[in-house]
Design an enzyme around this catalytic site. Structure first.
Site, PDB file in Angstrom:
ATOM      1  N   CYS A 113       9.945  -2.451  12.833  1.00  0.00           N
ATOM      2  CA  CYS A 113       8.962  -3.041  12.429  1.00  0.00           C
ATOM      3  C   CYS A 113       8.747  -4.282  12.438  1.00  0.00           C
ATOM      4  O   CYS A 113       7.322  -4.905  12.672  1.00  0.00           O
ATOM      5  CB  CYS A 113       7.785  -1.519  11.782  1.00  0.00           C
ATOM      6  SG  CYS A 113       7.926  -0.300  12.046  1.00  0.00           S
ATOM      7  N   HIS A 252       1.332  -5.780   8.535  1.00  0.00           N
ATOM      8  CA  HIS A 252       2.160  -4.434   9.182  1.00  0.00           C
ATOM      9  C   HIS A 252       1.176  -3.169   8.864  1.00  0.00           C
ATOM     10  O   HIS A 252       1.175  -2.714   7.351  1.00  0.00           O
ATOM     11  CB  HIS A 252       3.707  -4.366   8.970  1.00  0.00           C
ATOM     12  CG  HIS A 252       4.231  -3.105   9.749  1.00  0.00           C
ATOM     13  ND1 HIS A 252       4.261  -2.384  10.724  1.00  0.00           N
ATOM     14  CD2 HIS A 252       5.487  -2.045   9.314  1.00  0.00           C
ATOM     15  CE1 HIS A 252       4.390  -0.320  11.071  1.00  0.00           C
ATOM     16  NE2 HIS A 252       5.154  -1.082   9.836  1.00  0.00           N
ATOM     17  N   ASN A 282       1.293   4.109  12.415  1.00  0.00           N
ATOM     18  CA  ASN A 282       2.057   2.759  12.517  1.00  0.00           C
ATOM     19  C   ASN A 282       3.209   3.237  14.076  1.00  0.00           C
ATOM     20  O   ASN A 282       3.329   3.539  14.148  1.00  0.00           O
ATOM     21  CB  ASN A 282       3.113   3.354  11.272  1.00  0.00           C
ATOM     22  CG  ASN A 282       4.328   2.538  11.338  1.00  0.00           C
ATOM     23  OD1 ASN A 282       4.775   1.490  12.211  1.00  0.00           O
ATOM     24  ND2 ASN A 282       5.082   2.511  10.622  1.00  0.00           N
TER      25      ASN A 282
HETATM   26  N1  ACO Z   1       1.415  17.155   4.543  1.00  0.00           N
HETATM   27  C1  ACO Z   1       1.896  17.968   3.278  1.00  0.00           C
HETATM   28  N2  ACO Z   1       2.511  17.427   2.343  1.00  0.00           N
HETATM   29  C2  ACO Z   1       3.701  17.069   2.358  1.00  0.00           C
HETATM   30  C3  ACO Z   1       3.927  15.771   3.840  1.00  0.00           C
HETATM   31  C4  ACO Z   1       2.683  16.405   5.143  1.00  0.00           C
HETATM   32  N3  ACO Z   1       2.818  15.015   5.942  1.00  0.00           N
HETATM   33  N4  ACO Z   1       5.064  14.799   3.617  1.00  0.00           N
HETATM   34  C5  ACO Z   1       5.099  15.544   2.480  1.00  0.00           C
HETATM   35  N5  ACO Z   1       4.659  16.392   2.312  1.00  0.00           N
HETATM   36  C6  ACO Z   1       5.389  17.267   0.806  1.00  0.00           C
HETATM   37  C7  ACO Z   1       6.451  16.410   0.275  1.00  0.00           C
HETATM   38  O1  ACO Z   1       7.311  18.086   0.331  1.00  0.00           O
HETATM   39  C8  ACO Z   1       6.031  16.658  -1.202  1.00  0.00           C
HETATM   40  O2  ACO Z   1       6.200  17.774  -2.115  1.00  0.00           O
HETATM   41  P1  ACO Z   1       7.127  18.525  -3.215  1.00  0.00           P
HETATM   42  O3  ACO Z   1       6.297  17.698  -4.171  1.00  0.00           O
HETATM   43  O4  ACO Z   1       6.848  19.886  -2.865  1.00  0.00           O
HETATM   44  O5  ACO Z   1       8.417  18.241  -2.869  1.00  0.00           O
HETATM   45  C9  ACO Z   1       5.159  15.739  -1.696  1.00  0.00           C
HETATM   46  O6  ACO Z   1       4.113  15.970  -0.458  1.00  0.00           O
HETATM   47  C10 ACO Z   1       5.214  14.381  -1.763  1.00  0.00           C
HETATM   48  O7  ACO Z   1       5.860  13.657  -1.089  1.00  0.00           O
HETATM   49  P2  ACO Z   1       6.179  12.170  -1.052  1.00  0.00           P
HETATM   50  O8  ACO Z   1       7.241  12.363   0.134  1.00  0.00           O
HETATM   51  O9  ACO Z   1       6.593  12.178  -2.761  1.00  0.00           O
HETATM   52  O10 ACO Z   1       5.160  11.647  -1.153  1.00  0.00           O
HETATM   53  P3  ACO Z   1       4.826  10.014  -1.004  1.00  0.00           P
HETATM   54  O11 ACO Z   1       3.637   9.535  -1.657  1.00  0.00           O
HETATM   55  O12 ACO Z   1       6.473   9.317  -1.044  1.00  0.00           O
HETATM   56  O13 ACO Z   1       3.982   9.771   0.258  1.00  0.00           O
HETATM   57  C11 ACO Z   1       5.706   8.906   2.289  1.00  0.00           C
HETATM   58  C12 ACO Z   1       5.238   9.982   1.919  1.00  0.00           C
HETATM   59  C13 ACO Z   1       3.638   8.752   3.350  1.00  0.00           C
HETATM   60  C14 ACO Z   1       6.264   8.799   3.714  1.00  0.00           C
HETATM   61  C15 ACO Z   1       5.166   7.461   1.757  1.00  0.00           C
HETATM   62  O14 ACO Z   1       7.148   7.584   0.783  1.00  0.00           O
HETATM   63  C16 ACO Z   1       5.469   6.859   2.600  1.00  0.00           C
HETATM   64  O15 ACO Z   1       4.600   6.089   2.809  1.00  0.00           O
HETATM   65  N6  ACO Z   1       6.687   6.033   2.608  1.00  0.00           N
HETATM   66  C17 ACO Z   1       7.745   4.633   3.857  1.00  0.00           C
HETATM   67  C18 ACO Z   1       7.544   4.602   4.585  1.00  0.00           C
HETATM   68  C19 ACO Z   1       7.545   4.088   5.649  1.00  0.00           C
HETATM   69  O16 ACO Z   1       6.762   2.678   6.435  1.00  0.00           O
HETATM   70  N7  ACO Z   1       7.642   3.203   6.708  1.00  0.00           N
HETATM   71  C20 ACO Z   1       7.737   3.023   7.934  1.00  0.00           C
HETATM   72  C21 ACO Z   1       9.173   2.680   9.088  1.00  0.00           C
HETATM   73  S1  ACO Z   1       8.828   0.823   9.223  1.00  0.00           S
HETATM   74  C22 ACO Z   1       9.774   1.138  11.386  1.00  0.00           C
HETATM   75  O17 ACO Z   1      10.929   0.384  11.417  1.00  0.00           O
HETATM   76  C23 ACO Z   1       9.310   2.628  11.933  1.00  0.00           C
END
Ligand code: ACO
Length: 333
Positions: A113, A252, A282
């Site tokens: 990204c 981003h 994203n």
């Molecule tokens: N819907 C409902 N529940 C979900 C979902 C969903 N879509 N996804 C995960 N959960 C659950 C998990 O299983 C977890 O449950 P548990 O506690 O029973 O295990 C709970 O929600 C919390 O999950 P976390 O992963 O701790 O949630 P978090 O607050 O970290 O948010 C997220 C997850 C949004 C993915 C976050 O970590 C994030 O934004 N990370 C960065 C990702 C990113 O920006 N990537 C960019 C890539 S750039 C590129 O080059 C493509």
């Protein structure tokens, strides 16, 4: 040394809208969870026959129109993408043929990204030396095609699109500083494990879904929250500026919580931070140029405004750029 600036910006987004309500029918998720954790309401999804080069070419023509540059004047095309049409030829070459830029060198750049900022930096250096005069920088990704639509931890995050800009000489302002970096030791936190020379595609690989995006969300989140602020501050320092000199931060668009953390680190009020993650999710390397296009259309990029672009992505990579927005009169013909 001549200065380089942005003469014109373009974008292309697919028509199909995928809402959080649609996702609720596909995986075990909810609109509330997605909004609270990411800020995303909907995203655009390419049609089955639509590829990165299709969106990139449309964004390119839009940018050329805005820049009032004839396609024959282009001498370089850089496409930042993590979803090339195919391994080779480069997507940039497909774009070059599609738009008829017969005088342009063309190549792809892979920095996740952050790709657009990496490509912008190269374009600026190329123009500053005088060796290149009209460089087309495109960020294009069709992440929907490498997303596992049964994995709720990733499929709610991504969307498709392309953004482009023409980089060319300017009399004043333009790009003042850039700062690029990478931490390859975090590469496994965000990857598409199969389909390359390490793990070629096979029935087994497809069965295991290793050709899709794999992400350790929490780790990437922590990295992003730290690096977006740090990279912005480093680029500002290189420009001889302070956070209070910033008129607009265009980050981003991965997650509203990451954007908010970057804004907080720079002590910027919400009206100085551009956000459209709610409408597109994203879109990978396309995210920043699409945001620049929309900020311009909304009147947020008047000549002389000081702008910080900042991103992070697969690699793990990061980068920031400080620029002063140019008027048409600033162009050095
Ligand atoms: N819907 C409902 N529940 C979900 C979902 C969903 N879509 N996804 C995960 N959960 C659950 C998990 O299983 C977890 O449950 P548990 O506690 O029973 O295990 C709970 O929600 C919390 O999950 P976390 O992963 O701790 O949630 P978090 O607050 O970290 O948010 C997220 C997850 C949004 C993915 C976050 O970590 C994030 O934004 N990370 C960065 C990702 C990113 O920006 N990537 C960019 C890539 S750039 C590129 O080059 C493509």
């Amino acid at each position: 040394m001549v200065r380089a600036g942005i003469w014109g910006v373009g974008k292309a987004i697919p028509e199909k809208v995928l809402t959080n309500a649609d996702l609720e029918k596909m995986v075990d998720t909810s609109h509330e969870w997605i909004i609270e954790r990411t800020g995303i309401v909907e995203r655009r999804i390419a049609s089955p026959e639509q590829s990165s080069s299709d969106l990139a070419s449309a964004a390119a023509l839009d940018a050329l129109r805005a820049a009032e540059v004839d396609v024959g004047e282009l001498d370089m095309i850089i496409v930042a993408t993590a979803t090339p049409d195919m391994v080779f030829p480069a997507t940039a070459c497909l774009v070059q043929a599609e738009i008829g830029a017969k005088n342009a060198a063309a190549f792809d750049l892979l920095a996740g990204c952050t790709g657009f900022i990496y490509a912008l930096d190269l374009a600026v250096r190329a123009v500053e030396t005088g060796a290149y005069k009209r460089v087309l920088v495109i960020g294009a990704d069709v992440l929907s095609k490498i997303t596992n639509w049964r994995d709720r931890t990733t499929c709610v995050l991504f969307g498709d699109g392309a953004g482009a800009c023409v980089v060319a000489p300017v009399k004043r302002g333009g790009v003042i500083s850039t700062y690029l970096g990478a931490d390859g030791s975090g590469g496994d936190k965000l990857s598409v494990p199969a389909g390359g020379s390490r793990l070629p595609l096979s029935a087994e690989v497809l069965e295991q879904g290793l050709h899709y995006i794999h992400m350790v969300g929490k780790e990437v989140f922590k990295f992003a929250v730290r690096i977006m602020g740090e990279a912005s501050l480093e680029a500002l320092q290189r420009a001889g500026l302070q956070p209070e000199d910033v008129d607009l931060l265009i980050p981003h668009q991965a997650n509203i919580r990451i954007i908010d953390a970057a804004a907080k680190r720079l002590d910027l009020s919400p009206e100085k931070v551009f956000v459209n993650v709610d409408r597109y999710g994203n879109t990978g390397a396309a995210s920043i140029p699409i945001a620049v296009h929309e900020a311009l259309a909304q009147g947020g990029l008047l000549p002389g405004k000081r702008v910080v672009l900042v991103g992070f992505g697969a690699g793990l990579t990061y980068g920031a750029c400080v620029l002063e927005w140019n008027s048409r009169e600033d162009r050095l013909l």
